[in-house]
Design a protein around this motif. Structure first.
Motif, short mmCIF file in Angstrom:
data_model
loop_
_atom_site.label_atom_id
_atom_site.label_comp_id
_atom_site.label_asym_id
_atom_site.label_seq_id
_atom_site.Cartn_x
_atom_site.Cartn_y
_atom_site.Cartn_z
N PHE A 43 0.84 -1.20 0.00
CA PHE A 43 0.00 0.00 0.00
C PHE A 43 0.89 1.26 0.00
CE2 PHE A 43 -1.51 3.18 3.08
CZ PHE A 43 -2.75 3.54 2.58
N ALA A 44 1.89 1.27 0.88
CA ALA A 44 2.80 2.42 0.95
C ALA A 44 3.63 2.55 -0.33
CB ALA A 44 3.73 2.28 2.16
N LEU A 45 4.07 1.41 -0.86
CA LEU A 45 4.88 1.43 -2.08
C LEU A 45 4.09 2.04 -3.25
CD1 LEU A 45 7.63 0.63 -3.25
CD2 LEU A 45 6.66 -1.60 -3.83
N GLY A 46 2.79 1.76 -3.31
CA GLY A 46 1.94 2.35 -4.35
C GLY A 46 1.95 3.86 -4.28
N ALA A 47 1.88 4.40 -3.06
CA ALA A 47 1.90 5.85 -2.89
C ALA A 47 3.24 6.43 -3.32
CB ALA A 47 1.61 6.20 -1.43
N TYR A 48 4.35 5.77 -2.95
CA TYR A 48 5.68 6.27 -3.30
C TYR A 48 5.92 6.23 -4.81
CZ TYR A 48 7.64 6.96 1.35
OH TYR A 48 7.92 7.44 2.60
N VAL A 49 5.52 5.13 -5.44
CA VAL A 49 5.71 5.02 -6.90
C VAL A 49 4.89 6.10 -7.61
CG1 VAL A 49 5.33 3.55 -8.92
CG2 VAL A 49 6.26 2.56 -6.83
N ALA A 50 3.66 6.33 -7.16
CA ALA A 50 2.83 7.38 -7.76
C ALA A 50 3.45 8.75 -7.58
CB ALA A 50 1.43 7.34 -7.14
N MET A 51 4.00 9.00 -6.38
CA MET A 51 4.65 10.28 -6.11
C MET A 51 5.85 10.49 -7.04
SD MET A 51 7.60 11.49 -4.46
CE MET A 51 8.05 10.14 -3.34
N GLN A 52 6.61 9.41 -7.26
CA GLN A 52 7.79 9.52 -8.13
C GLN A 52 7.38 9.77 -9.58
OE1 GLN A 52 11.17 8.96 -6.77
NE2 GLN A 52 11.48 10.16 -8.62
N LEU A 53 6.30 9.11 -10.02
CA LEU A 53 5.86 9.26 -11.41
C LEU A 53 5.27 10.63 -11.69
CD1 LEU A 53 4.23 5.75 -12.07
CD2 LEU A 53 6.32 6.65 -13.11
N THR A 54 4.55 11.18 -10.72
CA THR A 54 3.91 12.49 -10.94
C THR A 54 4.82 13.65 -10.55
OG1 THR A 54 2.89 12.39 -8.75
CG2 THR A 54 1.57 11.62 -10.62
N GLY A 55 5.96 13.35 -9.91
CA GLY A 55 6.86 14.40 -9.45
C GLY A 55 7.73 14.96 -10.57
N PRO A 56 8.63 15.87 -10.21
CA PRO A 56 9.46 16.54 -11.23
C PRO A 56 10.57 15.68 -11.81
CG PRO A 56 10.04 17.31 -9.03
CD PRO A 56 8.86 16.41 -8.87
N ARG A 57 10.88 14.55 -11.16
CA ARG A 57 11.97 13.69 -11.64
C ARG A 57 11.49 12.25 -11.80
NH1 ARG A 57 14.61 17.19 -8.17
NH2 ARG A 57 14.37 15.80 -6.40
N PRO A 58 10.70 11.99 -12.84
CA PRO A 58 10.23 10.61 -13.06
C PRO A 58 11.40 9.72 -13.44
CG PRO A 58 9.66 12.01 -14.92
CD PRO A 58 10.21 12.92 -13.87
N PRO A 59 11.37 8.45 -13.04
CA PRO A 59 12.49 7.52 -13.33
C PRO A 59 12.44 7.02 -14.77
CG PRO A 59 10.78 6.39 -12.12
CD PRO A 59 10.31 7.81 -12.25
N LEU A 60 12.68 7.92 -15.72
CA LEU A 60 12.60 7.59 -17.14
C LEU A 60 13.83 8.14 -17.86
CD1 LEU A 60 8.86 8.68 -17.67
CD2 LEU A 60 9.69 6.33 -17.57
N PRO A 61 14.16 7.61 -19.06
CA PRO A 61 15.22 8.22 -19.87
C PRO A 61 14.91 9.69 -20.13
CG PRO A 61 14.57 6.09 -20.77
CD PRO A 61 13.60 6.40 -19.68
N ALA A 62 15.95 10.48 -20.36
CA ALA A 62 15.82 11.95 -20.42
C ALA A 62 14.74 12.41 -21.41
CB ALA A 62 17.18 12.56 -20.79
N GLU A 63 14.77 11.89 -22.63
CA GLU A 63 13.81 12.34 -23.64
C GLU A 63 12.38 11.95 -23.27
OE1 GLU A 63 14.21 14.30 -26.28
OE2 GLU A 63 16.25 14.60 -25.53
N LEU A 64 12.25 10.71 -22.76
CA LEU A 64 10.92 10.22 -22.38
C LEU A 64 10.39 11.00 -21.16
CD1 LEU A 64 8.82 8.16 -23.22
CD2 LEU A 64 9.90 6.49 -21.67
N ALA A 65 11.30 11.31 -20.23
CA ALA A 65 10.90 12.09 -19.05
C ALA A 65 10.44 13.48 -19.46
CB ALA A 65 12.08 12.18 -18.07
N LYS A 66 11.13 14.07 -20.44
CA LYS A 66 10.75 15.40 -20.92
C LYS A 66 9.35 15.38 -21.54
CE LYS A 66 12.53 19.19 -23.76
NZ LYS A 66 13.59 19.60 -24.71
#
Length: 306
Positions: A43-66
């Motif tokens: 349950f907590a991990l779901g919240a953290y992953v969502a925070m990371q995805l919607t935040g300013p530094r998503p864990p994606l390659p540079a172009e995809l993150a942009k």
């Protein structure tokens, strides 16, 4: 009476969230007869992953993150509601694969394994995100409040109640109206008969565990803006989930929903008029119910009862 309405809304919202968390927990307990102590950590991990995805530094390659960050927050949030549970379900899949060695043995083995998994997930959360609190960004359409009567109402709490009720309804349809749900119920009643019918019980258990994990992650994402995101938020979720299952009756869908609503109303109303009794109130409710009805509100009658 009008002053009571916000507290009732808070209680109902909390109750629907308790029920949503408990349903995933209940499906796993019902089919596998194992208490998944890692449910809160997922349950907590779901919240953290969502925070990371919607935040300013998503864990994606540079172009995809942009390209991802160029999307409006509402689109990113909607996509995160699907992507984050899928990512967390991979962790749930790994836990279930490890649990297979415990099936048919003393339930204590499964209990200890999921307790260890919960500790690993929580420490990984501390390692990756640290111990500070985070806030999940949500679209402006569901943020803020609005004036009704003389009171300001939280828009997000209406949204949380609505989406929780919607997900609970979809779970009910899946369990009651599909062949998958019929198989899960048959497996919870007698797994040997399901195996004798040629159904792959190992695959069924994996699917149920993954589904329960996804429900936990969705609940974590919905709760995050209300509770805040912190490493031990899973503990705050798994204890009410266990309480709701016992209160409603193990294996009962509507028992879990009604118990969740009762527990949420107790916490919401006690928090308004006697805040120090807020959390204690749901435990008092549990003791009061099981004293007179040990199997819970909708639990099946034991063969040992007269």
């Amino acid at each position: 009476m009008f002053d009571l309405l916000p507290h009732l809304l808070n209680g109902l919202t909390l109750g629907l969230l308790f029920a949503l968390i408990a349903l995933g927990f209940m499906l796993i307990v019902g089919l596998m007869e194992q208490i998944n102590l890692a449910h809160g950590s997922l349950f907590a991990l779901g919240a953290y992953v969502a925070m990371q995805l919607t935040g300013p530094r998503p864990p994606l390659p540079a172009e995809l993150a942009k390209a991802w960050l160029a999307l409006p927050l509402g689109w990113r949030y909607a996509a995160t509601l699907v992507i984050a549970p899928v990512i967390v379900s991979l962790v749930g899949m790994l836990i279930e694969l490890c649990m297979r060695r415990t099936y048919g043995k003393d339930p204590l083995y499964g209990l200890l394994l999921t307790f260890g998994a919960a500790m690993v997930i929580e420490e990984m959360i501390r390692l990756v995100w640290g111990t500070r609190d985070y806030v999940l960004q949500v679209p402006s359409a569901i943020n803020g409040g609005f004036l009704f009567g003389d009171l300001i109402w939280s828009t997000y709490r209406f949204y949380a109640a609505g989406i929780s009720a919607g997900v609970i309804g979809l779970v009910w349809l899946l369990i009651e109206k599909t062949s998958f749900g019929a198989t899960v119920k048959a497996g919870a009643h007698d797994s040997e008969i399901v195996r004798a019918l040629g159904i792959n019980l190992s695959r069924l258990r994996l699917l149920v565990f993954v589904f329960g994990t996804m429900l936990a992650a969705i609940a974590g994402i919905i709760v995050a803006p209300i509770w805040g995101i912190r490493p031990h938020m899973g503990v705050d979720a798994v204890i009410p989930a266990f309480l709701v299952i016992v209160l409603g009756g193990v294996g009962s869908f509507w028992g879990a929903v009604v118990a969740g609503l009762l527990a949420g109303l107790c916490v919401g109303l006690a928090g308004a008029y006697a805040s120090e009794w807020s959390l204690l109130s749901m435990y008092i409710l549990l003791v009061a119910v099981v004293t007179f009805r040990a199997r819970g509100l909708w639990g099946k009658k034991s063969v040992l009862e007269a």
